[in-house]
Scaffold this active site. Structure first.
Site, PDB file in Angstrom:
ATOM      1  N   LYS A  93       0.771  -1.215  -0.110  1.00 13.32           N
ATOM      2  CA  LYS A  93       0.037   0.128  -0.145  1.00 13.32           C
ATOM      3  C   LYS A  93       0.743   1.207  -0.045  1.00 13.32           C
ATOM      4  CE  LYS A  93      -3.843   1.945   2.641  1.00 13.32           C
ATOM      5  NZ  LYS A  93      -4.750   1.775   3.828  1.00 13.32           N
ATOM      6  N   SER A 165      -9.409   1.614   2.531  1.00 10.10           N
ATOM      7  CA  SER A 165      -8.496   2.483   2.002  1.00 10.10           C
ATOM      8  C   SER A 165      -7.166   1.632   1.499  1.00 10.10           C
ATOM      9  CB  SER A 165      -7.627   3.545   2.933  1.00 10.10           C
ATOM     10  OG  SER A 165      -7.240   2.938   3.893  1.00 10.10           O
ATOM     11  N   SER A 189     -10.200  -0.666   7.061  1.00 10.45           N
ATOM     12  CA  SER A 189      -9.530  -0.342   5.878  1.00 10.45           C
ATOM     13  C   SER A 189      -8.535  -1.747   5.158  1.00 10.45           C
ATOM     14  CB  SER A 189      -8.612   0.659   5.938  1.00 10.45           C
ATOM     15  OG  SER A 189      -9.153   1.857   5.767  1.00 10.45           O
TER      16      SER A 189
END
Length: 249
Positions: A93, A165, A189
């Site tokens: 990420k 996210s 998330s």
């Protein structure tokens, strides 16, 4: 972490290989039925093919990934096997800093920003021999699935966003563009995009995995965890990344 040996024929298509769980890819590499270079090429090709639709990748690290895969193959050939993630392509990420590669946090304002250090999670993966092939999309400042290029999509239904996210790691893993991803969670998330994209994931207990080098959303709630295609993969990745880090308060 013990990997069951590979038995039977190798899958006949690159797509079948791309969707194998990590513990089976690891068995293929251990049995020398596929190389890290070959596996990395398969995932890079799929990332470049599907990212224009999914918007799951911020930076595809083709050059460094190919070099890391060559190094992994050389080490394995020489008998220096680092463990079950050795030679496995993965994505992180884009909240985590990576030396020499931009870290945007999903923000247009930081589109070209480089934080010139490696997050602890990146260091631990490299020491395990895993091959980082992409910085994967996060929602703007770790919120939702929209970032400066648009909405990251669910690969099973591109009319839907991938949620969370940790949108990029989930979308890319579900689409067979990486073997697995690493995401973060403050409030949903990891579990939300994993649910949306039909994946297995692990939201660890707070403090089990180092956050050093990651954007902070909440000092007392942020957690780092694996996003995979099977729960056994989550266990295997977690086995590599968890543990105390004095740099993480």
């Amino acid at each position: 972490f013990v990997i069951a040996p590979w038995s039977g024929a190798v899958p006949g298509t690159e797509e079948e290989i791309a969707f194998l769980p990590v513990h089976r890819l690891s068995a293929l590499i251990q049995a020398k039925k596929i190389t890290s270079v070959e596996l990395t090429r398969i995932y890079l090709d799929r990332l470049k093919r599907f990212d224009p639709v999914l918007l799951c990748a911020v930076t595809i690290m083709e050059g460094p990934a190919r070099e890391a895969a060559q190094q992994a193959d050389a080490e394995i050939k020489a008998g220096h096997y680092r463990g079950p993630l050795h030679g496995i392509p993965w994505g992180v990420k884009d909240l985590f800093s990576t030396r020499g590669v931009r870290t945007t946090w999903g923000s247009k304002d930081f589109e070209d920003r480089v934080i010139d250090e490696d997050a602890e999670i990146v260091v631990r993966m490299r020491e395990a021999g895993a091959v980082l092939i992409a910085k994967l999309a996060t929602g703007l400042f770790a919120s939702g699935d929209n970032w400066y290029r648009g909405q990251t999509k669910n690969p099973w239904n591109t009319a839907r966003g991938s949620s969370g996210s940790s949108a990029g790691p989930s979308s890319a893993t579900a689409a067979g563009c990486v073997a697995f991803g690493i995401g973060t969670e403050t409030q949903g998330s990891i579990v939300s995009p994993a649910t949306e994209c039909g994946l297995s994931a692990l939201r660890p207990t707070f403090g089990r995995v180092s956050r050093y080098g990651a954007m902070t959303l909440s000092w007392t709630r942020d957690r780092v965890g694996p996003i995979c295609r099977t729960i056994e993969d989550c266990a295997m990745v977690f086995n590599t990344i968890h543990g105390v880090d004095e740099k993480d308060p």
